[in-house]
Design an enzyme around this catalytic site. Structure first.
Site, mmCIF file in Angstrom:
data_model
loop_
_atom_site.group_PDB
_atom_site.id
_atom_site.type_symbol
_atom_site.label_atom_id
_atom_site.label_comp_id
_atom_site.label_asym_id
_atom_site.label_seq_id
_atom_site.Cartn_x
_atom_site.Cartn_y
_atom_site.Cartn_z
ATOM 1 C CE LYS A 31 47.020 41.723 41.612
ATOM 2 N NZ LYS A 31 46.481 40.529 41.330
ATOM 3 C CB THR A 32 46.291 39.631 35.949
ATOM 4 O OG1 THR A 32 45.648 39.822 37.307
ATOM 5 C CG2 THR A 32 45.723 37.949 35.450
ATOM 6 C CG ASP A 215 47.890 37.113 41.974
ATOM 7 O OD1 ASP A 215 48.496 38.202 42.143
ATOM 8 O OD2 ASP A 215 46.666 37.404 41.268
ATOM 9 C CD GLN A 246 46.074 46.799 45.716
ATOM 10 O OE1 GLN A 246 44.742 46.499 45.440
ATOM 11 N NE2 GLN A 246 47.055 46.770 44.820
ATOM 12 N NE ARG A 596 40.015 48.328 44.342
ATOM 13 C CZ ARG A 596 41.197 47.503 43.710
ATOM 14 N NH1 ARG A 596 40.896 46.634 42.860
ATOM 15 N NH2 ARG A 596 42.292 48.049 44.088
#
Length: 741
Positions: A31-32, A215, A246, A596
């Site tokens: 996504k970043t 974001d 999330q 993670r």
């Protein structure tokens, strides 16, 4: 631009530039990358000026990462406004806070500062209820989340102390206003009020920001959503990226409906799903998907990866929490020694800070370096807060909290009685502390003896204020530390003195770095940057095992992750086990923990766990049951083995075998020894004396938390007690708060 590295869905998101866009970006889906490529695409292909682009991130760490990526793509000084919501609002208010009755040099109070103000108000009102300050802080935060004034909250608050709470809330608001200060919630509330009451200010920013990016949209509050919608009201180009799976910050105001109802609020919005994961193995994703698909409040999506299956996900059932810590830390030690992994590749994740102690003990035993996150933070340390308070008092002379902190710090003969006298006079007169200090103190009611002592501090302050106008940022910071006497105060060789000097030197070093990175930066700008530091900004993964709460590592990733304490009432937490929405948030926390992991994922639980002064017997977590649907059965290793990926995933409560960790210099315990430690050996006594009370086998007892129970077994000072509806727990009767039933 080279867009060939983007997959089809990422490319679609980058090129969909007009109107409202919702990108559902699963964990590890890039996504970043999409956000930065889209901004670069707007500038290079659509020729949009960076002046007209806004990017809002969730943490300062994410802000820094996005700025660095944009600079790598576009060169230094890209000019895009990238910030968190709170930083954005703080910056807007610096220009127009005067319209709301504040000076533009207002102070931003941290939670710690706010707590000090509340305690001072309670003291001045002679309210001495134990724990009442925390209760008031909770209600003030709750009221501000829903934008209730003290008067409005009186009608909404259902607490029996509502009137008193709201009186303190009103006094708190008055003190902050008098001190020219705002807390974190105020930054959002005052910006919303500014936009509402002064439409010309809103029009200026709505006109400027043609393209707005947000974001971690699933973590926005309702107020943040309203501010974003106001900013997008002119051009309508709102691009949000998030993952409802999330959303784990509901307890601090995040509203998952912002993302779930996006299409209702923006009916013509494009929705793009990023489901390809670039982080985790297929085995890890299958287990994570198996857990999260049990939530109802989510979009239909499923993470997948082109990578191979990878190492299987391990589930390990320990007999107790000591054995759980032994297993986890031995696995880490073995992987470092035998597979060449580094401590920084590992994370041990807990749901509660209270669970870290046994893991710390075992990591030290195996000589594995580690750091604990989610505890006492650098900027909350006393000497650091005190030096920063000097800076705050220089920038904002109306900051009462800063003045009261520094008047006798380091100690200069001005005792608590003088400080309390000054605080009381300021509160009664409606003046700021600085007004009294720099006026005729005796005429305001300060005693001559106190006034004489306070003038010593006033001379120091005048000296520092003069220097602030002549020195650069880092030079002035060092000057304050020296002139105020910090280094003399901590000149000793005791460990505490060394630690405090080290902390001060670290702070001064960071100020020097800030000055280098922000040429010409003012003391005011530095203080704002410090005030808005978030929970996870100080996490560094270099050469240390990360031992942390799940919330603190959101956004990070590790080669191997141990999700521990997976029992009902622990994870999921007992406090979040009351409704469907609460258990779904707990499941999202679990999903964040699992995703993670890049290569190895371990899920561990214990049959018994010592917490809050008693031994608890909880079922294993429902999340293990859900994940097991996608995990292959595991076989026990041979006795004495040291298998790196071995465990027991049979029925909960069964003996966990050797578990692959018996190659230890510590004495091994037999199966019978372990069972005796849990079930209790034959009773060797029938009573234990606590104070003036004798507790005997069969007695009915009352515990303040667990209610009525009966002693069913005793051994030494320990008793096993059966509670109605809660099961069996063990206690040390010498210290447990029991009364006879």
């Amino acid at each position: 631009m080279d867009l060939s590295t983007l997959n089809d869905k990422q490319l679609e998101a980058v090129k969909t530039t007009e109107g409202a866009v919702l990108v559902l970006a699963g964990a590890g889906s890039g996504k970043t990358r999409v956000l930065t490529y889209r901004i670069a695409y707007l500038m290079e292909e659509k020729h949009v000026s960076p002046y007209h682009i806004l990017a809002i991130t969730f943490t300062n760490k994410a802000t820094k990462e996005m700025k660095e990526r944009l600079e790598n793509m576009l060169g230094e000084g890209s000019g895009v406004w990238v910030s968190t919501f709170h930083s954005l609002c703080a910056r807007i208010l610096r220009y127009d806070a005067d319209k709301l009755g504040y000076d533009k040099n207002y102070t931003i109070y941290s939670d710690n500062d706010s707590e000090r103000v509340i305690k001072r108000i309670l003291s001045n009102k002679h309210i001495e209820k134990q724990g009442f300050d925390s209760k008031v802080a909770f209600h003030i935060n709750n009221a501000k989340t829903f934008m209730f004034s003290p008067e409005e909250y009186r009608k909404e608050c259902g607490d029996r102390d509502a009137m008193l709470i709201c009186d303190v809330y009103e006094a708190y608001e008055e003190e902050l206003k008098a001190a020219n200060a705002m807390d974190y919630d105020d930054l959002l509330i005052k910006t919303y009020k500014l936009f509402t009451d002064y439409p010309e200010v809103l029009a200026k920013y709505a006109e400027r920001f043609e393209y707005i990016h947000i974001d971690e949209y699933q973590d926005t509050s309702r107020l943040q959503y309203k501010i974003a919608a106001m900013l997008a009201s002119k051009h309508g180009n709102l691009f949000v990226v998030g993952d409802e799976d999330q959303s784990i910050y509901g307890w601090r105001g995040a509203d998952i409906s912002n993302i779930l109802d996006f299409r209702k609020d923006f009916p013509n919005a494009a929705v793009i799903k990023l489901e390809q994961n670039y982080r985790s193995t297929t085995n890890i994703l299958n287990a994570a998907n198996a857990v999260i698909e049990n939530n109802r409040g989510r979009f239909d999506k499923k993470l997948w990866s082109e990578a191979d299956g990878g190492v299987r996900v391990e589930i390990y059932t320990a007999q107790d929490d000591r054995e759980e810590a032994e297993y986890v830390c031995r696995q880490i030690s073995n992987l470092i020694r035998e597979r060449g992994m580094s401590p920084k590749d590992f994370a041990i994740l807990v749901r509660l800070n209270a669970l870290t102690k046994k893991f710390e003990d075992k990591l030290r035993y195996f000589r594995v370096p580690y750091k604990v996150y989610g505890g006492f933070k650098f900027y909350e340390r006393k000497e650091v807060k005190s030096l920063l308070a000097y800076f705050r008092a220089i920038v904002n002379p109306r900051d009462n909290d800063a003045f009261l902190r520094i008047i006798n710090t380091p100690k200069r003969g001005i005792g608590d009685a003088v400080t309390e006298e000054l605080s009381l006079v300021a509160g009664q007169s409606g003046l700021s502390v600085s007004d009294i200090l720099f006026g005729d103190m005796e005429s305001y009611g300060i005693s001559p003896k106190s006034a004489k002592k306070l003038r010593v501090f006033k001379e120091l302050y005048d000296k520092l204020m003069a220097a602030s106008k002549q020195m650069g940022l880092s030079e002035f910071a060092t000057y304050v530390a020296e002139e105020a006497g910090f280094f003399i105060a901590f000149v000793g060789d005791k460990e505490e003195d060394l630690s405090r000097r080290e902390n001060l030197n670290q702070l001064l070093g960071e100020i020097t770095e800030f000055e280098k990175e922000n040429q010409g930066a003012s003391l005011e700008e530095y203080l704002q940057s410090v005030s808005l530091i978030s929970d996870t900004d100080d996490i560094q993964t270099d050469e240390y095992v990360t031992l942390s709460t799940v919330h603190s590592v959101k956004g990070l990733e590790f080669d191997a992750v141990f999700v521990t304490g997976l029992e009902e009432n622990v994870f999921p937490s007992q406090s979040f086990n009351k409704s469907t929405s609460e258990i779904e948030e707990e499941r999202r926390v679990m999903y964040v923990a699992m995703t993670r992991a890049r290569k190895r994922l371990y899920m561990t639980c214990a049959r018994t766990r010592f917490m809050y002064g008693s031994t608890q017997y909880n079922k294993r977590s429902r999340f293990i049951e859900e994940a097991e649907k996608k995990i292959r059965p595991t076989t026990l290793p041979p006795t004495g083995g040291r298998a790196i990926t071995s465990g027991y995933s049979g029925s909960y409560g069964g003996y966990s075998g050797n578990g692959g960790y018996h190659a230890s210099s510590e004495p091994k315990r037999s199966r019978e020894d372990i069972l005796r430690s849990v079930n209790g050996a034959a009773a060797d006594t029938t009573k234990v004396r606590s104070g003036a009370v004798d507790f005997r086998l069969g007695d009915k007892v009352v515990h303040p938390r667990y209610g009525v129970g009966r002693i069913i077994q005793m051994s030494g000072d320990n008793a096993t007690i059966a509670f109605d509806g809660l099961g069996i727990k063990q206690f040390n009767m010498k210290i447990a708060p029991f009364k006879k039933g």
